[in-house]
Design an enzyme around this catalytic site. Structure first.
Site, mmCIF file in Angstrom:
data_model
loop_
_atom_site.group_PDB
_atom_site.id
_atom_site.type_symbol
_atom_site.label_atom_id
_atom_site.label_comp_id
_atom_site.label_asym_id
_atom_site.label_seq_id
_atom_site.Cartn_x
_atom_site.Cartn_y
_atom_site.Cartn_z
ATOM 1 C CE1 TYR A 128 -3.636 2.592 0.653
ATOM 2 C CE2 TYR A 128 -2.369 3.259 2.578
ATOM 3 C CZ TYR A 128 -3.408 3.481 1.684
ATOM 4 O OH TYR A 128 -4.203 4.594 1.839
ATOM 5 C CG ASP A 223 5.676 3.919 0.824
ATOM 6 O OD1 ASP A 223 5.961 4.545 1.862
ATOM 7 O OD2 ASP A 223 4.507 3.775 0.408
ATOM 8 C CE LYS A 251 0.987 4.890 8.379
ATOM 9 N NZ LYS A 251 0.991 4.123 7.150
#
Ligand SMILES: *Cc1c(COP(=O)(O)O)cnc(C)c1O
Length: 413
Positions: A128, A223, A251
């Site tokens: 994702y 990522d 995050k």
């Protein structure tokens, strides 16, 4: 709000019942509006590596709030955080702050396409990368948990530019690049799969990605929105010794506030406006509250022994969980890199999205609800990672192992 939530992963569709509504969090625990307290292993889906409401982060945020929450002009806080990132992350010389992981990834793709003047993107099934149109194809946990095979609303001609292959399958990567390498702008990968549960890279996988992209003149995008600052201060690239062309972050670097960032070599990042012509902007980018929280988060992470302690605690928890399933004769696979971990209810070795999908999701549903009743909160989906924080105590880990034993026993029936 659709389904009562502002992000679909918070819904309890996969496990039944109503989603939690939280009143407050402190350390490794949070309390819902009904007064139930949980030991939290979701950690806001990764960011809270020092738990909820860490005093130093809270005071940095309130100090900054007194001085203003946004200026639409630059601050020293941005320079300080940028310098910390550049120092810690091997491949980054220049970094641009944005407001979410999704935004970081979307910007990185535009940059790769701008540099190479090519359109195609390669990604891996089950990874994702935020909800940008180009990447919402076979995109892991959120969609699988809700049983969405294909997201409507994605322009077909754009989806066709996204090539999906199985994670950890080096042969398919090589084949694809032999056929279409000169049309590929970038390959994007979670260097440790984190959005189909934790799926570590096989030895040689990331090395092969570096080699084929380089040969094809395509960019390698890591990522690291989850892995950055979680598996080491320099991310997965430092852990495995691979240098990507562009790195996406989010995050943890926001210290629990909305943040994202992407960076790379000066040569690559000079394509971004105002230096170059690849346009990307943001009203609240580099937001002072988020930068203040991120700076403190970084300082806390830089202290001696943080990652060693996270490793020890996570190993202890996973060993305890493993002893439970062995004692009860339950089929389960454990994966873990540092403080990110998964327990999959399957007998298949976990290497990619196909193996992950072999899990017994009905068993997981019963297990999840049993754990919740025992006061332990894990992500409401079999296809998500668990996150240890630096403030979980040994006692809480022991309580979790005991709770897990009860929940497993009940789930087995
Ligand atoms: C969470 C996540 C994103 C998206 O970040 P948001 O801040 O939710 O937009 C992108 N990539 C990975 C690997 C993630 O885990």
């Amino acid at each position: 709000m659709p389904g009562g939530v502002n992000s679909p992963v918070r819904a309890f569709n996969a496990v039944g019942g109503d989603p939690l509504f939280i009143k407050y969090g402190k350390g490794s625990r949070m309390t819902d509006v009904d007064g139930n307290e949980f030991i939290d292993y979701v950690s806001s889906w990764g960011p809270l590596i020092f738990g909820h409401a860490h005093p130093e982060i809270v005071s940095a945020i309130s100090r900054q709030a007194e001085l203003g929450t946004s200026y639409g002009a630059s601050t020293e806080l941005e320079i300080q955080l940028a310098e910390k990132i550049v120092t810690a992350v091997p491949s980054i010389e220049v970094v641009r702050m944005v407001t979410s992981g999704t935004e970081a990834v979307m910007s990185a793709l535009r940059l790769a396409r701008g540099i190479t003047a090519r359109d195609k993107i390669v990604k891996f099934e089950g990874c994702y990368h935020g909800h940008g149109d180009s990447l919402l194809v076979k995109a892991g946990s959120g969609l699988v948990s809700l049983g969405i095979p294909e997201c409507p609303g994605i322009v077909k001609s754009l989806a066709e530019k996204t090539l999906n292959i199985p994670y950890n399958d080096i042969d398919q990567v090589r084949e694809l690049f032999e056929k279409e390498g000169n049309e590929i702008a970038a390959l994007i990968v979670e260097p440790i799969g984190g959005n189909m549960g934790v799926v570590p890279p096989k030895p040689g996988f990331l090395e092969a990605l570096r080699e084929v992209t380089q040969k094809a003149g395509a960019l390698l995008i890591f990522d690291e929105v989850i892995t950055g600052f979680r598996v080491s201060l320099g991310g997965a690239q430092k852990l495995y010794g691979i240098t990507p062309d562009i790195t996406c972050m989010g995050k943890i670097i926001g210290g629990g506030l909305p943040v994202g960032a992407y960076g790379g070599s000066r040569q690559v990042m000079d394509y971004i406006s105002p230096m170059g012509s690849v346009y990307q902007a943001g009203t609240l980018s580099g937001n002072p509250l988020a930068m203040a929280a991120g700076n403190v988060m970084f300082d806390l992470l830089s202290k001696d022994g943080v990652y060693e302690s996270l490793e020890e605690k996570s190993a202890k928890l996973c060993q305890g969980l493993q002893q439970n399933v062995e004692a009860l004769g339950i089929d389960a696979q454990f994966t873990r890199v540092g403080s990110m971990f998964s327990m999959f209810f399957t007998s298949k070795e976990i290497v990619d999205f196909e193996s992950v999908k072999s899990c017994d999701t009905d068993f997981f549903k019963r297990y999840f609800n049993g754990l919740l009743e025992e006061g332990v909160y894990i992500a409401p989906s079999q296809f998500e990672a668990g996150f240890m924080s630096a403030v979980h105590t040994d006692e809480e880990i022991n309580l979790t192992i005991q709770a897990s034993r009860k929940a497993l026993t009940a789930a087995r029936g």
